[in-house]
Design a protein around this motif. Structure first.
Motif, PDB file in Angstrom:
ATOM      1  N   ALA A 174       0.809  -1.219   0.000  1.00  5.87           N
ATOM      2  CA  ALA A 174       0.000   0.000   0.000  1.00  5.87           C
ATOM      3  C   ALA A 174       0.843   1.269   0.000  1.00  5.87           C
ATOM      4  CB  ALA A 174      -0.948   0.007   1.197  1.00  5.87           C
ATOM      5  N   ARG A 175       1.978   1.223   0.658  1.00  8.01           N
ATOM      6  CA  ARG A 175       2.858   2.389   0.738  1.00  8.01           C
ATOM      7  C   ARG A 175       4.299   1.920   0.536  1.00  8.01           C
ATOM      8  NH1 ARG A 175      -1.652   4.100   1.060  1.00  8.01           N
ATOM      9  NH2 ARG A 175      -2.478   5.694   2.455  1.00  8.01           N
ATOM     10  N   HIS A 176       5.083   2.768  -0.098  1.00  7.82           N
ATOM     11  CA  HIS A 176       6.498   2.486  -0.302  1.00  7.82           C
ATOM     12  C   HIS A 176       7.327   3.607   0.286  1.00  7.82           C
ATOM     13  CE1 HIS A 176       5.321  -0.115  -3.999  1.00  7.82           C
ATOM     14  NE2 HIS A 176       5.188  -0.767  -2.870  1.00  7.82           N
ATOM     15  N   MET A 177       8.559   3.291   0.595  1.00 12.29           N
ATOM     16  CA  MET A 177       9.468   4.264   1.197  1.00 12.29           C
ATOM     17  C   MET A 177      10.671   4.449   0.279  1.00 12.29           C
ATOM     18  SD  MET A 177       9.364   2.662   5.025  1.00 12.29           S
ATOM     19  CE  MET A 177       9.582   1.008   4.387  1.00 12.29           C
ATOM     20  N   ASP A 178      10.838   5.653  -0.222  1.00 19.15           N
ATOM     21  CA  ASP A 178      11.975   5.947  -1.086  1.00 19.15           C
ATOM     22  C   ASP A 178      13.105   6.647  -0.339  1.00 19.15           C
ATOM     23  OD1 ASP A 178      10.724   4.880  -3.394  1.00 19.15           O
ATOM     24  OD2 ASP A 178       9.573   6.729  -3.614  1.00 19.15           O
ATOM     25  N   ASP A 179      12.752   7.359   0.714  1.00 20.40           N
ATOM     26  CA  ASP A 179      13.731   8.135   1.470  1.00 20.40           C
ATOM     27  C   ASP A 179      14.506   7.234   2.445  1.00 20.40           C
ATOM     28  OD1 ASP A 179      14.891  10.632   2.611  1.00 20.40           O
ATOM     29  OD2 ASP A 179      13.687  10.040   4.359  1.00 20.40           O
ATOM     30  N   PRO A 180      15.841   7.221   2.369  1.00 22.85           N
ATOM     31  CA  PRO A 180      16.626   6.360   3.263  1.00 22.85           C
ATOM     32  C   PRO A 180      16.368   6.636   4.743  1.00 22.85           C
ATOM     33  CG  PRO A 180      18.007   7.182   1.491  1.00 22.85           C
ATOM     34  CD  PRO A 180      16.689   7.903   1.388  1.00 22.85           C
ATOM     35  N   ASP A 181      16.140   7.896   5.104  1.00 26.27           N
ATOM     36  CA  ASP A 181      15.882   8.201   6.509  1.00 26.27           C
ATOM     37  C   ASP A 181      14.529   7.640   6.945  1.00 26.27           C
ATOM     38  OD1 ASP A 181      16.810   9.450   8.961  1.00 26.27           O
ATOM     39  OD2 ASP A 181      15.156  10.882   8.668  1.00 26.27           O
ATOM     40  N   GLN A 182      13.539   7.718   6.076  1.00 26.20           N
ATOM     41  CA  GLN A 182      12.228   7.139   6.380  1.00 26.20           C
ATOM     42  C   GLN A 182      12.344   5.621   6.516  1.00 26.20           C
ATOM     43  OE1 GLN A 182       9.291   7.294   3.241  1.00 26.20           O
ATOM     44  NE2 GLN A 182       7.605   7.253   4.692  1.00 26.20           N
ATOM     45  N   ARG A 183      13.147   5.000   5.685  1.00 23.01           N
ATOM     46  CA  ARG A 183      13.350   3.553   5.762  1.00 23.01           C
ATOM     47  C   ARG A 183      13.997   3.173   7.093  1.00 23.01           C
ATOM     48  NH1 ARG A 183      12.990   1.489   0.262  1.00 23.01           N
ATOM     49  NH2 ARG A 183      14.322  -0.296   0.696  1.00 23.01           N
ATOM     50  N   ARG A 184      14.984   3.946   7.505  1.00 25.69           N
ATOM     51  CA  ARG A 184      15.653   3.690   8.791  1.00 25.69           C
ATOM     52  C   ARG A 184      14.669   3.853   9.942  1.00 25.69           C
ATOM     53  NH1 ARG A 184      16.827   6.820  12.551  1.00 25.69           N
ATOM     54  NH2 ARG A 184      16.649   8.685  11.269  1.00 25.69           N
TER      55      ARG A 184
END
Length: 140
Positions: A70-80
């Motif tokens: 449903a949602r993806h994370m492209d930002d490395p900080d958001q992924r962390r």
């Protein structure tokens, strides 16, 4: 949809503990505006003679595979941050109970996903808001 596969040895979780973990996982995602019905948690008991870590039997290990659609994370900080928040969410259910825990997150393309014959509505759309409110898919 977040789809969680929780692999664990038999007896690791009682029905109440499974319910609590599933509730905690669902609460994480509904906090970001996803409808509760998007969140699936599947518990897979793995026989003691079939669960190994590093070639050794692992009677106290839990392995979790998370699929984000449903949602993806492209930002490395958001992924962390997501990784750290999920680790904290899992701790009472794993680490704090003396269980070894490993997890990873896969991201599946959103356009390869359907629910009950419906493609999910665009993120933040009125249709998605209706799905959240009604907690079920519907035509839009």
């Amino acid at each position: 949809m977040p789809l969680w596969h929780v692999y664990h040895p038999p007896g690791t979780y009682t029905p109440q503990q499974k319910k609590q973990l599933a509730d905690d996982i669902t609460g994480f995602y509904t906090g970001f505006g996803l409808p509760p019905f998007y969140v699936m948690t599947l518990f897979h008991e793995v026989a003691a003679d079939s669960f190994y870590v590093g070639g050794e039997p692992a009677p106290d290990a839990v392995r979790i595979v998370v699929e984000h659609i449903a949602r993806h994370m492209d930002d490395p900080d958001q992924r962390r941050r997501t990784r750290e928040r999920l680790s904290a969410l899992l701790a009472p259910h794993t680490k704090d109970r003396g269980l070894y825990c490993e997890f990873h997150i896969d991201e599946t393309p959103r356009d390869l996903w359907m629910i009950d014959g419906f493609a999910p509505p665009p993120t933040g759309s009125e249709a998605e808001e209706r799905w959240v409110k009604e907690n079920r898919p519907s035509a839009y």
